[in-house]
Motif scaffolding. Structure first.
Motif, PDB file in Angstrom:
ATOM      1  N   MET A 199       0.851  -1.189   0.000  1.00 12.82           N
ATOM      2  CA  MET A 199       0.000   0.000   0.000  1.00 12.82           C
ATOM      3  C   MET A 199       0.890   1.243   0.000  1.00 12.82           C
ATOM      4  O   MET A 199       1.368   1.676   1.042  1.00 12.82           O
ATOM      5  N   SER A 200       1.165   1.779  -1.194  1.00 12.63           N
ATOM      6  CA  SER A 200       2.073   2.906  -1.285  1.00 12.63           C
ATOM      7  C   SER A 200       1.384   4.219  -0.941  1.00 12.63           C
ATOM      8  O   SER A 200       2.019   5.149  -0.451  1.00 12.63           O
ATOM      9  N   GLN A 201       0.096   4.307  -1.197  1.00 13.88           N
ATOM     10  CA  GLN A 201      -0.639   5.531  -0.905  1.00 13.88           C
ATOM     11  C   GLN A 201      -1.022   5.575   0.555  1.00 13.88           C
ATOM     12  O   GLN A 201      -1.312   4.554   1.176  1.00 13.88           O
ATOM     13  N   SER A 202      -1.019   6.761   1.146  1.00 17.68           N
ATOM     14  CA  SER A 202      -1.438   6.917   2.530  1.00 17.68           C
ATOM     15  C   SER A 202      -2.700   7.771   2.582  1.00 17.68           C
ATOM     16  O   SER A 202      -3.011   8.518   1.647  1.00 17.68           O
ATOM     17  N   GLU A 238      -1.422   1.056  14.265  1.00 24.05           N
ATOM     18  CA  GLU A 238       0.034   1.118  14.365  1.00 24.05           C
ATOM     19  C   GLU A 238       0.662  -0.265  14.171  1.00 24.05           C
ATOM     20  O   GLU A 238       1.631  -0.418  13.422  1.00 24.05           O
ATOM     21  N   ASP A 293       0.726  -1.395  10.582  1.00 23.21           N
ATOM     22  CA  ASP A 293       1.350  -0.429   9.677  1.00 23.21           C
ATOM     23  C   ASP A 293       0.345   0.062   8.639  1.00 23.21           C
ATOM     24  O   ASP A 293       0.627   0.132   7.439  1.00 23.21           O
ATOM     25  N   PHE A 294      -0.840   0.388   9.128  1.00 23.85           N
ATOM     26  CA  PHE A 294      -1.893   0.911   8.255  1.00 23.85           C
ATOM     27  C   PHE A 294      -1.404   2.207   7.620  1.00 23.85           C
ATOM     28  O   PHE A 294      -0.755   3.032   8.278  1.00 23.85           O
ATOM     29  N   PRO A 295      -1.709   2.420   6.335  1.00 31.42           N
ATOM     30  CA  PRO A 295      -1.166   3.595   5.637  1.00 31.42           C
ATOM     31  C   PRO A 295      -1.837   4.902   6.054  1.00 31.42           C
ATOM     32  O   PRO A 295      -2.602   5.515   5.293  1.00 31.42           O
ATOM     33  N   LYS A 350      -1.719   8.722   6.827  1.00 30.06           N
ATOM     34  CA  LYS A 350      -0.966   9.954   6.624  1.00 30.06           C
ATOM     35  C   LYS A 350      -1.146  10.868   7.823  1.00 30.06           C
ATOM     36  O   LYS A 350      -0.183  11.362   8.409  1.00 30.06           O
ATOM     37  N   ARG A 410       2.432   5.981  16.904  1.00 28.58           N
ATOM     38  CA  ARG A 410       3.707   6.065  16.181  1.00 28.58           C
ATOM     39  C   ARG A 410       4.683   7.026  16.840  1.00 28.58           C
ATOM     40  O   ARG A 410       5.311   7.873  16.182  1.00 28.58           O
ATOM     41  N   GLU A 463      -8.648  -2.119   5.222  1.00 24.85           N
ATOM     42  CA  GLU A 463      -7.545  -2.561   4.365  1.00 24.85           C
ATOM     43  C   GLU A 463      -8.057  -3.057   3.021  1.00 24.85           C
ATOM     44  O   GLU A 463      -7.445  -2.801   1.970  1.00 24.85           O
ATOM     45  N   LYS A 487      -7.334  -1.155  -0.623  1.00 23.72           N
ATOM     46  CA  LYS A 487      -6.645  -1.996  -1.606  1.00 23.72           C
ATOM     47  C   LYS A 487      -7.387  -2.019  -2.938  1.00 23.72           C
ATOM     48  O   LYS A 487      -6.779  -2.010  -4.020  1.00 23.72           O
TER      49      LYS A 487
END
Length: 336
Positions: A1-4, A25, A28-30, A32, A50, A329, A333
């Motif tokens: 998942m590159s986008q946040s 946390e 590692d949910f995206p 921002k 975080r 998620e 996705k």
């Protein structure tokens, strides 16, 4: 998942809200930017996320156009009052309060994916199933290659945390009062729950069913894709802080192959099968875990077409918070 994504969490100071923050946390949910929201009475508190402290702000003044996704982990009244404002801002919403009709906000079992949902586009409005529906549907979905349920009977012994933080506090208070030999006057409940078992959770309708029992039946029908599946549900309140315990009975067409059932459960993701001769408990096994624990797998006493088993699951972590995060998620996705 590159986008946040910018995320809002309503009900951040409750038990489920705190669990959601931890899981966002851990997984590692995206995220921002995380916006923690609550009532004006709870605003000003802080939660760690975080490595920094995030301040809780008032829900009333928040602009949902700032975020793409909102988790609603407050009461049903809050969801009913705010969901239209959230959607109008273009923000998708995952509700954990069972506030909205399933026709309006379908429920999702993450392990089964989103394929069963009607075609739609953002902003999404989805329900995270009630914790006991999550555990039950997870087991029945795992068994789908072997058997199709014709009737489901469920007795759910629910933890005090089903009622939120106030339920946990009331159980703790009652326990302390009784252990110290002081007279007990229940608060928020109509009778003693400490060292007791209450056969009713919430008000009853004209047929004698609680709202949670009706919701549970509807959710199972939707999650299993069988709208006319007969479901009988009884929800009781147990003197346990966290973790639900479920006795599940399933009627099927043919004779139950217990060995085959056990093999499917053992291989199913999200399920921990306890070996024959043993059984799981909420406190000893399920609390703090992401798996649903299953034991006492057996056919009916007098009917070989009946499957009976015992389920233990963490209602706050797995049943509520983790399921909601897993739904999110899937959304990001495939759709967001």
């Amino acid at each position: 998942m590159s986008q946040s994504f910018n995320i809002a969490l309503v009900g951040a100071t409750g038990s489920i809200g705190e669990a959601l923050v931890e899981l966002l946390e851990e997984r590692d949910f995206p995220v921002k930017e995380l916006h923690l929201l609550a009532s004006s009475e709870s605003a000003g508190q802080s939660l760690s996320f975080r490595g920094r402290q995030v301040r809780v702000r008032s829900l009333d003044a928040f602009d949902f156009a700032q975020v793409q996704l909102a988790f609603f982990a407050a009461g049903a009244d809050v969801t009913r009052a705010q969901h239209e404002r959230v959607l109008a801002a273009g923000c998708s919403l995952i509700d954990l309060s069972a506030a909205l009709p399933l026709s309006q906000a379908p429920c999702v079992l993450p392990e089964a994916g989103l394929d069963g949902l009607p075609a739609r586009h953002a902003p999404w409005l989805l329900s995270s199933p009630t914790p006991c529906a999550v555990a039950t549907a997870l087991v029945l979905t795992a068994l789908r290659p072997l058997l199709q349920p014709r009737q489901v009977q469920l007795t759910a012994m629910l933890a005090a945390s089903t009622l939120g933080r106030s339920g946990v506090q009331e159980l703790a208070r009652q326990t302390a009062e009784l252990l110290n030999g002081r007279p007990l006057e229940p608060k928020g409940l109509d009778r003693q729950v400490a060292f007791n078992l209450l056969a009713q959770v919430g008000a009853l309708d004209e047929q004698g069913h609680a709202e949670l029992e009706n919701r549970l039946a509807s959710e199972l029908q939707q999650l299993l894709g069988v709208p006319d599946l007969p479901v009988s549900a009884t929800c009781a309140l147990a003197p346990v802080f966290f973790g639900d315990s479920l006795a599940l009975g399933v009627q099927v067409d043919g004779e139950v192959d217990v060995a085959a059932v056990s093999r499917l459960l053992e291989a199913a993701p999200g399920i921990e099968l306890v070996e024959a001769g043993d059984y799981p408990t909420a406190v000893g096994d399920a609390v703090g875990q992401d798996q649903v624990y299953v034991g006492r797998v057996r056919s009916g006493v007098s009917d070989p077409r009946q499957l009976n088993l015992w389920i233990a699951s963490d209602n706050v972590r797995k049943g509520a918070a983790l399921t909601a995060v897993q739904i999110a998620e899937l959304l990001i996705k495939h759709y967001l």
